[in-house]
Write a protein that holds these residues in place. Sequence first.
Motif, PDB file in Angstrom:
ATOM      1  N   UNK A  92       0.810  -1.220   0.000  1.00 37.66           N
ATOM      2  CA  UNK A  92       0.000   0.000   0.000  1.00 37.66           C
ATOM      3  C   UNK A  92       0.846   1.276   0.000  1.00 37.66           C
ATOM      4  N   UNK A  93       1.872   1.302  -0.877  1.00 37.01           N
ATOM      5  CA  UNK A  93       2.696   2.502  -1.017  1.00 37.01           C
ATOM      6  C   UNK A  93       1.859   3.661  -1.536  1.00 37.01           C
ATOM      7  N   UNK A  94       2.126   4.825  -1.009  1.00 36.74           N
ATOM      8  CA  UNK A  94       1.404   6.020  -1.426  1.00 36.74           C
ATOM      9  C   UNK A  94       2.225   6.755  -2.484  1.00 36.74           C
ATOM     10  N   UNK A  95       1.773   6.782  -3.745  1.00 36.46           N
ATOM     11  CA  UNK A  95       2.565   7.418  -4.800  1.00 36.46           C
ATOM     12  C   UNK A  95       2.727   8.926  -4.630  1.00 36.46           C
ATOM     13  N   UNK A  96       1.927   9.543  -3.777  1.00 38.33           N
ATOM     14  CA  UNK A  96       2.063  10.993  -3.593  1.00 38.33           C
ATOM     15  C   UNK A  96       3.199  11.337  -2.621  1.00 38.33           C
ATOM     16  N   UNK A  97       3.736  10.359  -1.912  1.00 37.06           N
ATOM     17  CA  UNK A  97       4.861  10.613  -1.007  1.00 37.06           C
ATOM     18  C   UNK A  97       6.167  10.545  -1.784  1.00 37.06           C
ATOM     19  N   UNK A  98       7.115  11.355  -1.397  1.00 39.29           N
ATOM     20  CA  UNK A  98       8.418  11.368  -2.050  1.00 39.29           C
ATOM     21  C   UNK A  98       9.360  10.469  -1.263  1.00 39.29           C
ATOM     22  N   UNK A  99       9.470   9.213  -1.659  1.00 43.04           N
ATOM     23  CA  UNK A  99      10.329   8.250  -0.969  1.00 43.04           C
ATOM     24  C   UNK A  99      11.800   8.529  -1.218  1.00 43.04           C
ATOM     25  N   UNK A 100      12.111   9.409  -2.183  1.00 42.48           N
ATOM     26  CA  UNK A 100      13.507   9.732  -2.483  1.00 42.48           C
ATOM     27  C   UNK A 100      14.169  10.510  -1.355  1.00 42.48           C
ATOM     28  N   UNK A 101      13.412  11.030  -0.409  1.00 46.62           N
ATOM     29  CA  UNK A 101      14.005  11.798   0.685  1.00 46.62           C
ATOM     30  C   UNK A 101      14.524  10.888   1.793  1.00 46.62           C
ATOM     31  N   UNK A 102      14.326   9.605   1.654  1.00 49.14           N
ATOM     32  CA  UNK A 102      14.775   8.658   2.678  1.00 49.14           C
ATOM     33  C   UNK A 102      16.084   8.017   2.254  1.00 49.14           C
ATOM     34  N   UNK A 103      16.951   7.811   3.212  1.00 49.35           N
ATOM     35  CA  UNK A 103      18.241   7.202   2.908  1.00 49.35           C
ATOM     36  C   UNK A 103      18.141   5.685   3.004  1.00 49.35           C
ATOM     37  N   UNK A 104      19.031   5.016   2.305  1.00 50.17           N
ATOM     38  CA  UNK A 104      19.140   3.569   2.411  1.00 50.17           C
ATOM     39  C   UNK A 104      18.224   2.813   1.474  1.00 50.17           C
ATOM     40  N   UNK A 105      18.343   1.510   1.572  1.00 48.59           N
ATOM     41  CA  UNK A 105      17.559   0.614   0.722  1.00 48.59           C
ATOM     42  C   UNK A 105      16.639  -0.186   1.624  1.00 48.59           C
ATOM     43  N   UNK A 106      15.427  -0.435   1.170  1.00 49.20           N
ATOM     44  CA  UNK A 106      14.514  -1.168   2.038  1.00 49.20           C
ATOM     45  C   UNK A 106      13.663  -2.194   1.320  1.00 49.20           C
ATOM     46  N   UNK A 124      22.172   6.116  -8.818  1.00 47.22           N
ATOM     47  CA  UNK A 124      23.215   6.505  -7.872  1.00 47.22           C
ATOM     48  C   UNK A 124      23.613   7.963  -8.072  1.00 47.22           C
ATOM     49  N   UNK A 125      23.738   8.371  -9.311  1.00 46.92           N
ATOM     50  CA  UNK A 125      24.098   9.764  -9.603  1.00 46.92           C
ATOM     51  C   UNK A 125      22.964  10.717  -9.239  1.00 46.92           C
ATOM     52  N   UNK A 126      21.734  10.310  -9.505  1.00 47.87           N
ATOM     53  CA  UNK A 126      20.590  11.190  -9.248  1.00 47.87           C
ATOM     54  C   UNK A 126      20.195  11.242  -7.770  1.00 47.87           C
ATOM     55  N   UNK A 127      20.431  10.158  -7.037  1.00 49.17           N
ATOM     56  CA  UNK A 127      19.985  10.057  -5.633  1.00 49.17           C
ATOM     57  C   UNK A 127      21.097   9.487  -4.756  1.00 49.17           C
ATOM     58  N   UNK A 128      22.194  10.210  -4.557  1.00 50.65           N
ATOM     59  CA  UNK A 128      23.335   9.653  -3.811  1.00 50.65           C
ATOM     60  C   UNK A 128      23.004   9.303  -2.362  1.00 50.65           C
ATOM     61  N   UNK A 129      21.975   9.913  -1.781  1.00 54.08           N
ATOM     62  CA  UNK A 129      21.639   9.613  -0.395  1.00 54.08           C
ATOM     63  C   UNK A 129      21.220   8.149  -0.208  1.00 54.08           C
TER      64      UNK A 129
END
Length: 168
Positions: A116-130, A158-163
């Motif tokens: 149930x991921x919410x597409x309106x949330x920006x998951x790119x602001x979170x670090x790491x892999x899950x 990796x270049x676009x989202x180094x975090x």
Amino acid sequence: QNSTFSDIGSYIDWHANLTGVDEPVEVGVSIATASFFRVLGVAPELGRVYTPEEDAPNGPQVVVLSHRLWERRFGARHDVLGGRLELNGRPSTVIGVMPASFGIEGSKAELWTPMQLNPSLDYRTRAGRYLTSVARLKPNVTPQRAQVDMSAIARRLEAAHPIFNTGW
């Protein structure tokens, strides 16, 4: 960005307290996308797997049981479908049971529930892999070609989202 897979599914292995059925117990849970089962091409032994609509944000709380959990906690009763249980206090409805042969190597999942991921949330602001992902190759695509494609995508991400490249 993918051009080599016909479908991709993802999951996160977790654990939850199962209540509402005998004594409370901690169980392994895979929080998975609806496409997870489709990619693996495995049909449930009993009932059904969840739909994309059930995997949408605020969708109904449903679960698919492993064969082992169905036998151990529900006595392999066929009337388990439509039954209620609670995972960490959240009521859920049992909609299916997977075959005894179903499982992912290394996963301890005893039941599956929609991501149930919410597409309106920006998951790119979170670090790491899950997420762990599974994919089905398109016809006539070799694993080697898919690896080349995925490596190129990984470099771009990796270049676009180094975090996200925090290491393990």
